[in-house]
Write an enzyme that holds these catalytic residues in place. Structure first.
Site, PDB file in Angstrom:
ATOM      1  N   TYR A   1     -38.719  21.407  21.007  1.00 48.46           N
ATOM      2  CA  TYR A   1     -37.378  21.421  21.579  1.00 48.46           C
ATOM      3  C   TYR A   1     -36.407  22.448  21.033  1.00 48.46           C
ATOM      4  O   TYR A   1     -36.669  22.438  19.484  1.00 48.46           O
ATOM      5  CB  TYR A   1     -36.691  20.314  21.780  1.00 48.46           C
TER       6      TYR A   1
ATOM      7  N   LYS B   1     -35.164 -12.034   7.329  1.00 50.94           N
ATOM      8  CA  LYS B   1     -34.150 -11.510   8.583  1.00 50.94           C
ATOM      9  C   LYS B   1     -34.788 -10.397   9.190  1.00 50.94           C
ATOM     10  O   LYS B   1     -35.731  -9.600   8.470  1.00 50.94           O
ATOM     11  CB  LYS B   1     -32.703 -11.464   8.005  1.00 50.94           C
TER      12      LYS B   1
END
Length: 387
Positions: free
Chosen positions: A268, A49
């Protein structure tokens, strides 16, 4: 425009990609064989999956099928339809079950729905009334409280003489809540509950153990095991040395190398202030590529609990992340590497043989499953296998 000719050649997309993922299909199939051996008398399926945990369901599914896997688990009918092309004779179970409007795709692609709720069961009975015999699997809740029929309802269904003759489950299954913690008492409670369920469905295959459950021993194996994360090289059990071979290696190109003076800040929020003159390598990977911001070296809440952030590997050495990871870029501190050891255009390993994916996950405050399945669409994939 340029005033000189540019020779155009066939692109080697992998060699020129900003982000690349190498998938070792030999390691994948060896991991499956390892889990098959650990499963003892039980057959080992393959859980593919989430696009085979980010590896690519087409190539991974075909490799596992060629290695001998004949039972597969996917999450959705779309995944099952894709896998069918690469595993033509396999039994493919769809964990999300069947819903109105999907019947044709199940039947045309020979997919087996996993029935997990009273609503799905009622719909499935109606489908059988129209279409006749068709196999299904039953998912029974033994304490997880996620998906599954209630135990009492499932056992009563097994003994219900009024149920349609065309209702013929080929598998009864459940899922362990604490399989990654071998000492947890929940494992034995669920085992005893599942024994009751499997006894009610005598003669039908039973499955309880996913990757972690396989390591719990033969009591948990029943007829079919469901290895998932272990196939892809991830840790299945807490505080146990990982015996699986790494399958995926993710790399990012270094776009720029720069020297920054002591006292200056990086990225940042000025999340990192440099204590020495430093050389920094800026790589073309960020949280848009599944390289999670939470493993930044500073400026994120997790660093208050786990001081060390993530690391990459380049020029034979691990190097720390510097400052915050951003959407498309990550900065690595390469000051401790020899001068000119790293140049623009080189590649840094984000995870792989030198930086285990679960180490990356711990730095990000998550698990290897999430790292593998969160990789974005910008990774150029290459599949390798031993002859």
């Amino acid at each position: 425009m340029t005033d000189f000719p540019i020779p155009f050649e066939d692109d080697d997309l992998f060699a020129s990609a900003g982000l690349r993922l190498t998938v070792d299909l030999t390691a994948l199939t060896e991991n499956w064989r390892d889990m098959a051996r650990r499963s003892g008398a039980a057959r080992a399926s393959a859980v593919v999956k989430a696009d085979a945990y980010g590896m690519g369901i087409e190539d991974a599914g075909e490799a596992l099928y060629m290695a001998g896997a004949r039972d597969f688990f996917v999450a959705t009918v779309d995944e099952g339809v894709t896998l069918r092309l690469y595993a033509p004779e396999a039994r493919i179970f769809v964990l999300s079950g069947i819903w109105p409007g999907t019947e044709r795709r199940f039947f045309e692609n020979d997919l087996v729905p996993v029935i997990s709720s009273d609503e799905q069961l009622a719909f499935w009975m109606a489908v059988l009334a129209d279409y006749g015999d068709y196999p299904c699997a039953l998912h029974v809740d033994t304490g997880f409280n996620r998906l599954g029929l209630g135990m009492n309802d499932a056992i009563a269904l097994a003994d219900d003489v009024s149920r349609p003759a065309s209702f013929a489950p080929v598998l009864v299954m459940s899922h362990l809540a604490c399989g990654d913690d071998p000492a947890h008492t929940m494992n034995k409670r669920q085992l005893e509950s599942f024994r009751r369920v499997s006894a009610a469905y005598e003669g039908i295959d039973a499955s309880l153990a996913a990757s972690a459950g396989i390591f719990l021993g033969e009591d948990y194996h029943f007829d079919l095991t469901r290895p998932g994360i272990a196939l892809y090289g991830g840790e299945a059990v807490n505080d146990l040395a990982n015996p699986m071979r790494p399958v995926a290696t993710a790399e990012a190109r270094i776009i720029q190398v720069r020297t920054v003076q002591a006292g200056e800040t990086v990225g940042y929020g000025r999340a990192l202030q440099l204590r020495r003159e430093s050389r920094l390598a800026i790589a073309s990977a960020g949280y848009a590529d599944g390289y999670m911001r939470s493993q930044s070296s500073g400026g994120v809440p997790l660093r208050q609990a786990v001081p060390q952030g993530g690391q990459g590997f380049i020029a034979g050495q691990k190097v720390p992340i510097a400052g915050r990871i951003t959407m498309d870029l990550t900065i690595f501190d390469i000051t401790d590497l020899p001068e000119n050891a790293v140049r623009a255009g080189d590649y840094v390993e984000l995870f792989g043989k030198n930086v285990p994916v679960d180490d990356v996950a711990r730095a990000a405050g998550t698990i290897g499953y999430e790292i593998l399945t969160s990789m974005g669409l910008r990774h150029e994939r290459r599949y390798v296998a031993e002859e």
